[in-house]
Write a protein that holds these residues in place. Structure first.
Motif, PDB file in Angstrom:
ATOM      1  N   LEU A 186       4.223 101.133  -3.790  1.00  0.00           N
ATOM      2  CA  LEU A 186       5.085 101.841  -2.568  1.00  0.00           C
ATOM      3  C   LEU A 186       4.934 100.627  -1.344  1.00  0.00           C
ATOM      4  CD1 LEU A 186       6.331 104.192  -1.366  1.00  0.00           C
ATOM      5  CD2 LEU A 186       4.235 105.149  -0.596  1.00  0.00           C
ATOM      6  N   ILE A 187       6.155 100.263  -1.148  1.00  0.00           N
ATOM      7  CA  ILE A 187       6.111  99.144  -0.122  1.00  0.00           C
ATOM      8  C   ILE A 187       6.646  99.903   1.278  1.00  0.00           C
ATOM      9  CG2 ILE A 187       6.969  97.049   0.721  1.00  0.00           C
ATOM     10  CD1 ILE A 187       6.975  96.318  -2.364  1.00  0.00           C
ATOM     11  N   LEU A 188       5.765  99.701   2.328  1.00  0.00           N
ATOM     12  CA  LEU A 188       6.172 100.227   3.588  1.00  0.00           C
ATOM     13  C   LEU A 188       6.356  99.320   4.543  1.00  0.00           C
ATOM     14  CD1 LEU A 188       3.341 102.883   3.830  1.00  0.00           C
ATOM     15  CD2 LEU A 188       5.491 103.399   2.842  1.00  0.00           C
ATOM     16  N   LYS A 189       7.425  99.385   5.294  1.00  0.00           N
ATOM     17  CA  LYS A 189       7.937  98.282   6.215  1.00  0.00           C
ATOM     18  C   LYS A 189       7.829  98.666   7.676  1.00  0.00           C
ATOM     19  CE  LYS A 189      10.869  96.524   2.500  1.00  0.00           C
ATOM     20  NZ  LYS A 189      12.333  96.779   2.058  1.00  0.00           N
ATOM     21  N   ALA A 190       6.854  99.308   8.088  1.00  0.00           N
ATOM     22  CA  ALA A 190       6.638 100.044   9.177  1.00  0.00           C
ATOM     23  C   ALA A 190       5.174 100.439   9.358  1.00  0.00           C
ATOM     24  CB  ALA A 190       7.728 101.236   9.432  1.00  0.00           C
ATOM     25  N   TRP A 191       4.666 100.596  10.575  1.00  0.00           N
ATOM     26  CA  TRP A 191       3.336 101.335  10.707  1.00  0.00           C
ATOM     27  C   TRP A 191       3.124 102.463  10.007  1.00  0.00           C
ATOM     28  CZ3 TRP A 191      -0.352  99.651  14.425  1.00  0.00           C
ATOM     29  CH2 TRP A 191      -1.387 100.405  14.565  1.00  0.00           C
ATOM     30  N   ALA A 192       1.874 102.266   9.460  1.00  0.00           N
ATOM     31  CA  ALA A 192       1.453 103.281   8.453  1.00  0.00           C
ATOM     32  C   ALA A 192       0.552 104.268   9.060  1.00  0.00           C
ATOM     33  CB  ALA A 192       1.070 102.611   6.950  1.00  0.00           C
ATOM     34  N   PRO A 193       0.471 105.697   8.527  1.00  0.00           N
ATOM     35  CA  PRO A 193      -0.664 106.540   8.953  1.00  0.00           C
ATOM     36  C   PRO A 193      -1.962 106.033   7.981  1.00  0.00           C
ATOM     37  CG  PRO A 193       0.824 107.485   7.120  1.00  0.00           C
ATOM     38  CD  PRO A 193       1.433 106.230   7.416  1.00  0.00           C
ATOM     39  N   GLN A 194      -2.716 104.968   8.690  1.00  0.00           N
ATOM     40  CA  GLN A 194      -3.770 104.420   7.887  1.00  0.00           C
ATOM     41  C   GLN A 194      -4.835 105.159   7.704  1.00  0.00           C
ATOM     42  OE1 GLN A 194      -4.595 100.145   7.954  1.00  0.00           O
ATOM     43  NE2 GLN A 194      -6.617 100.712   9.020  1.00  0.00           N
ATOM     44  N   VAL A 195      -5.377 106.202   8.502  1.00  0.00           N
ATOM     45  CA  VAL A 195      -6.259 107.145   8.397  1.00  0.00           C
ATOM     46  C   VAL A 195      -5.882 108.076   7.338  1.00  0.00           C
ATOM     47  CG1 VAL A 195      -7.654 108.969   9.559  1.00  0.00           C
ATOM     48  CG2 VAL A 195      -7.533 106.739  10.615  1.00  0.00           C
ATOM     49  N   MET A 196      -4.801 108.638   7.355  1.00  0.00           N
ATOM     50  CA  MET A 196      -4.458 109.578   6.116  1.00  0.00           C
ATOM     51  C   MET A 196      -4.328 108.846   4.913  1.00  0.00           C
ATOM     52  SD  MET A 196      -0.749 111.287   5.649  1.00  0.00           S
ATOM     53  CE  MET A 196      -0.092 110.046   4.571  1.00  0.00           C
ATOM     54  N   ILE A 197      -3.935 107.527   4.758  1.00  0.00           N
ATOM     55  CA  ILE A 197      -3.986 106.997   3.467  1.00  0.00           C
ATOM     56  C   ILE A 197      -5.527 106.664   3.198  1.00  0.00           C
ATOM     57  CG2 ILE A 197      -3.564 104.813   2.274  1.00  0.00           C
ATOM     58  CD1 ILE A 197      -1.123 104.654   4.047  1.00  0.00           C
ATOM     59  N   LEU A 198      -6.220 105.968   3.966  1.00  0.00           N
ATOM     60  CA  LEU A 198      -7.617 105.824   3.596  1.00  0.00           C
ATOM     61  C   LEU A 198      -8.493 107.131   3.188  1.00  0.00           C
ATOM     62  CD1 LEU A 198      -8.557 103.028   6.329  1.00  0.00           C
ATOM     63  CD2 LEU A 198      -8.340 102.598   3.499  1.00  0.00           C
ATOM     64  N   SER A 199      -8.219 107.908   3.663  1.00  0.00           N
ATOM     65  CA  SER A 199      -9.051 109.302   3.624  1.00  0.00           C
ATOM     66  C   SER A 199      -8.349 109.732   2.234  1.00  0.00           C
ATOM     67  CB  SER A 199      -8.723 110.274   4.617  1.00  0.00           C
ATOM     68  OG  SER A 199      -7.415 110.917   4.724  1.00  0.00           O
TER      69      SER A 199
ATOM     70  N   ARG B 197      -2.068  97.808 -11.440  1.00  0.00           N
ATOM     71  CA  ARG B 197      -2.515  98.840 -10.599  1.00  0.00           C
ATOM     72  C   ARG B 197      -1.750  99.608  -9.710  1.00  0.00           C
ATOM     73  NH1 ARG B 197      -7.867  99.323 -11.578  1.00  0.00           N
ATOM     74  NH2 ARG B 197      -9.166  97.723 -12.423  1.00  0.00           N
ATOM     75  N   PRO B 198      -1.810 100.813  -9.282  1.00  0.00           N
ATOM     76  CA  PRO B 198      -1.034 101.279  -8.283  1.00  0.00           C
ATOM     77  C   PRO B 198      -1.433 100.666  -7.050  1.00  0.00           C
ATOM     78  CG  PRO B 198      -1.885 103.198  -9.738  1.00  0.00           C
ATOM     79  CD  PRO B 198      -2.566 101.802 -10.034  1.00  0.00           C
ATOM     80  N   PHE B 199      -0.360 100.614  -6.096  1.00  0.00           N
ATOM     81  CA  PHE B 199      -0.549 100.086  -4.702  1.00  0.00           C
ATOM     82  C   PHE B 199       0.303 100.662  -3.684  1.00  0.00           C
ATOM     83  CE2 PHE B 199       2.664  97.250  -6.694  1.00  0.00           C
ATOM     84  CZ  PHE B 199       3.379  97.120  -5.723  1.00  0.00           C
ATOM     85  N   ILE B 200      -0.421 100.574  -2.564  1.00  0.00           N
ATOM     86  CA  ILE B 200       0.555 100.666  -1.271  1.00  0.00           C
ATOM     87  C   ILE B 200       0.337  99.530  -0.387  1.00  0.00           C
ATOM     88  CG2 ILE B 200       0.659 101.944   0.702  1.00  0.00           C
ATOM     89  CD1 ILE B 200      -0.207 104.373  -0.249  1.00  0.00           C
ATOM     90  N   TRP B 201       1.518  98.800   0.009  1.00  0.00           N
ATOM     91  CA  TRP B 201       1.411  97.570   0.687  1.00  0.00           C
ATOM     92  C   TRP B 201       2.401  97.750   1.988  1.00  0.00           C
ATOM     93  CZ3 TRP B 201       4.569  92.585  -1.491  1.00  0.00           C
ATOM     94  CH2 TRP B 201       3.950  91.391  -0.588  1.00  0.00           C
ATOM     95  N   VAL B 202       1.444  97.411   3.058  1.00  0.00           N
ATOM     96  CA  VAL B 202       2.452  97.600   4.341  1.00  0.00           C
ATOM     97  C   VAL B 202       2.624  96.279   4.688  1.00  0.00           C
ATOM     98  CG1 VAL B 202       2.299  98.448   6.685  1.00  0.00           C
ATOM     99  CG2 VAL B 202       0.971  99.464   5.134  1.00  0.00           C
ATOM    100  N   ILE B 203       3.965  95.823   4.906  1.00  0.00           N
ATOM    101  CA  ILE B 203       4.648  94.774   5.275  1.00  0.00           C
ATOM    102  C   ILE B 203       5.216  94.754   6.494  1.00  0.00           C
ATOM    103  CG2 ILE B 203       6.067  92.536   4.561  1.00  0.00           C
ATOM    104  CD1 ILE B 203       5.920  93.475   1.710  1.00  0.00           C
ATOM    105  N   LYS B 204       4.882  93.857   7.601  1.00  0.00           N
ATOM    106  CA  LYS B 204       5.590  94.094   9.041  1.00  0.00           C
ATOM    107  C   LYS B 204       6.787  93.212   8.909  1.00  0.00           C
ATOM    108  CE  LYS B 204       1.575  92.142  10.851  1.00  0.00           C
ATOM    109  NZ  LYS B 204       0.553  92.192   9.588  1.00  0.00           N
ATOM    110  N   GLN B 205       7.639  93.865   9.978  1.00  0.00           N
ATOM    111  CA  GLN B 205       9.054  93.258   9.664  1.00  0.00           C
ATOM    112  C   GLN B 205       8.956  91.679  10.017  1.00  0.00           C
ATOM    113  OE1 GLN B 205      12.006  94.558   8.907  1.00  0.00           O
ATOM    114  NE2 GLN B 205      11.323  96.413   8.690  1.00  0.00           N
ATOM    115  N   TRP B 206       8.189  91.247  10.726  1.00  0.00           N
ATOM    116  CA  TRP B 206       8.195  89.617  11.147  1.00  0.00           C
ATOM    117  C   TRP B 206       7.411  88.990  10.025  1.00  0.00           C
ATOM    118  CZ3 TRP B 206       5.810  93.177  14.731  1.00  0.00           C
ATOM    119  CH2 TRP B 206       4.404  93.217  14.612  1.00  0.00           C
ATOM    120  N   ASP B 207       6.943  89.720   8.975  1.00  0.00           N
ATOM    121  CA  ASP B 207       6.513  88.862   7.861  1.00  0.00           C
ATOM    122  C   ASP B 207       7.664  88.818   6.829  1.00  0.00           C
ATOM    123  OD1 ASP B 207       4.095  88.265   8.695  1.00  0.00           O
ATOM    124  OD2 ASP B 207       2.906  90.033   7.730  1.00  0.00           O
ATOM    125  N   ILE B 208       8.519  89.519   7.051  1.00  0.00           N
ATOM    126  CA  ILE B 208       9.695  89.478   6.075  1.00  0.00           C
ATOM    127  C   ILE B 208      10.686  88.275   6.198  1.00  0.00           C
ATOM    128  CG2 ILE B 208      11.566  90.711   4.966  1.00  0.00           C
ATOM    129  CD1 ILE B 208      10.138  93.342   5.469  1.00  0.00           C
TER     130      ILE B 208
END
Length: 512
Positions: free
Chosen positions: A354-367, A323-334
């Motif tokens: 789509l893998i994001l390695k920084a703070w994500a615009p969560q409200v924008m994504i969830l909406s 399935r399509p996914f957006i995954w936010v990974i914090k730098q200290w998890d890498i």
């Protein structure tokens, strides 16, 4: 926060303009809802001052500047944060910049040292403050309110469900209804339905060895407050609001979901961190290209960390889901292991991941209508944002209130599924291993996104709650009216503060 929003909200009436001073804990998950609350109050015609520091001010300044450009009156009171005075590295002005438990104790000491600077600052302000709205983790603000003769409201970031459950567990601890063994299952006493937990999952904040004095101060500060504000809405937590208000004997105002203060895409982008604006268009375009309710969004907030093995299991499970996914990974998890593996995963899933390695615009994504599920740590901000936009949740709590929030989502609201239903032991800052597998991730995703009867029922309940959340924030809605009552109470009960220097009336807000 926009002109459109202001037009839909009646300004406060009467000759006195309320001036609310908001004192958040300097932690991202606490500052964001407090900033949203500032916009809601300012949209009613109030002047709002947000107490902050240089590092934290930089994070929210763009958001506040936009609010002011739209006609709202929000000030930033930028106080010096005493890092050097307590032995913290310079710039350690937010919880997410503090790396050890020893430094965390120093951080809270530094927060308490803002008492005198804040009193001095507020004495100079015009109009003089009507009341303080203080994060529950800032018990030192009791002294500020007493010194200035101000009313003080406590702002609670967690769910009312968590507050009630942890309160009841503490109150019943000596009755025999709560076992002494912190890992023995029991039913939370005093609830209208059976919720089974282990005690270690239902502790109050700071109910840990070494924090006894701080917890005592926090409890006393709440007991002497003039009322409580909770980021929730009545239709979501009605029985728990009633029970908690009865237990404390204090007025509670439910004023959320405050994230719905963000009416325009720009608001959702700027909320939290101005640097995410650079990525927002790319993320939005990526989501636009996906089918409705097809994308899995994965994020674990700012504090939670995952071990390298768990990070690999999450990624492999996402890949196996197809399935399509957006995954936010914090730098200290890498970790080095993850850093080597991650490009390979990105290569294999580049057409749908789509893998994001920084703070994500969560409200924008969830909406966004393309998002169909949210794998979350169950922090209350994230949980409430998912509720607000009708997104079913896959829950994986790690610590503190997150376990009880999971119970609320899965057992009470029934708008999600547990990633690991039998999990009883809290994770300790990413140190635990082997708690989840890629199969757990894949099965949980299917449980909320397939075409089965139960998955469809979960999605329908989530959509209905989103409608109720939006109604609650509109004129005439439960949270709208509760906020009205809170503002009026602050005006009715305001205590006269010392007259400020008249020369300060037209002055700009200084840095302190």
């Amino acid at each position: 926060m926009t002109k459109k929003m202001i037009d839909n909200i009646e300004p406060s009436s009467g000759p006195q303009k309320p001036h609310f001073v908001l004192v958040p804990l300097f932690a991202q998950g606490h500052m964001i809802p407090m900033t949203d609350l500032a916009c809601l109050l300012a949209a009613r015609g109030a002047l709002v001052t947000i107490v902050t520091s240089p590092v934290n001010s930089a994070r929210i300044k763009s958001y506040v500047d936009r609010a002011n450009a739209d006609g709202l009156l929000i000030r930033l009171a930028e106080l010096h944060f005493p890092c050097a005075e307590v032995g913290l590295p310079e710039g350690s002005e937010n919880v997410d910049l503090v790396t050890t438990s020893e430094k965390m104790e120093k951080f809270f000491l530094a927060m308490s040292m803002l008492t005198e600077p804040l009193v001095a600052y507020l004495r100079q302000q015009w109009p003089k403050p009507t009341c303080l709205v203080c994060d529950s983790c800032n018990p030192w603000t009791r002294d500020v309110a007493r010194e200035l003769g101000l009313r003080r409201f406590i702002f609670h970031g967690p769910s009312c469900f968590f507050l009630l459950c942890s309160h009841n567990v503490h109150e019943y601890a000596s009755s025999g209804d709560v076992p002494g063994d912190i890992f023995k299952p029991f039913f939370v006493p005093g609830l209208p339905q059976k919720i089974e937990v282990v005690r270690v999952q239902a502790l109050r904040f700071f109910d840990h060895p070494g924090w006894e004095k701080f917890l005592e101060q926090k409890t006393e500060a709440e007991a002497t407050a003039d009322g409580l504000i909770i980021n929730t809405f009545r239709e979501l937590e009605a029985p728990f609001l009633d029970l908690y208000q009865s237990a404390l004997g204090k007025t509670i105002w439910h004023i959320g979901p405050v994230s719905l203060a963000n009416k325009e895409p720009e608001d959702a982008i700027l909320r939290g961190d101005k640097t995410i604006a650079e990525e927002a268009e790319r993320i939005s375009n990526w989501l636009d290209a996906k089918d409705t309710a097809s994308v899995i969004y994965v994020s674990f907030g700012t504090i939670v960390t995952n071990s390298p093995s768990h990070t690999l299991e999450i990624g492999t499970g996402l890949e196996a889901s197809n399935r399509p996914f957006i995954w936010v990974i914090k730098q200290w998890d890498i970790s080095p292991e993850v850093e080597k593996w991650l490009p390979e995963l990105e290569e294999r899933t580049m057409s749908r991941g789509l893998i994001l390695k920084a703070w994500a615009p969560q409200v924008m994504i969830l909406s966004h209508p393309s998002v169909g599920a949210f794998l979350t740590h169950c922090g209350w901000n994230s949980t409430l944002e998912a509720v607000s936009f009708g997104v079913p949740m896959i829950t994986w709590p790690h610590l503190t209130d997150q376990f009880l929030n999971e119970n609320l989502v899965v057992k009470v609201l029934r708008t999600g599924v547990s990633l690991k239903p039998q999990m009883k032991t809290p994770l300790v800052w990413g140190e635990s291993e082997g708690l989840i597998t890629r199969e757990d991730v894949e099965l949980a995703m299917e449980a909320v996104m397939d075409e089965g009867e139960e998955a469809q029922a979960i999605r329908q309940r989530a959509k209905q709650l989103a409608l109720e959340a939006k109604r609650a924030m509109e004129p005439g809605g439960s949270s709208y009216e509760s906020l009205t009552l809170m503002i009026q109470h602050a005006l009715d009960s305001a205590v006269s503060a010392p007259d400020p220097d008249p020369d300060s009336k037209d002055a700009t807000v200084p840095n302190v």
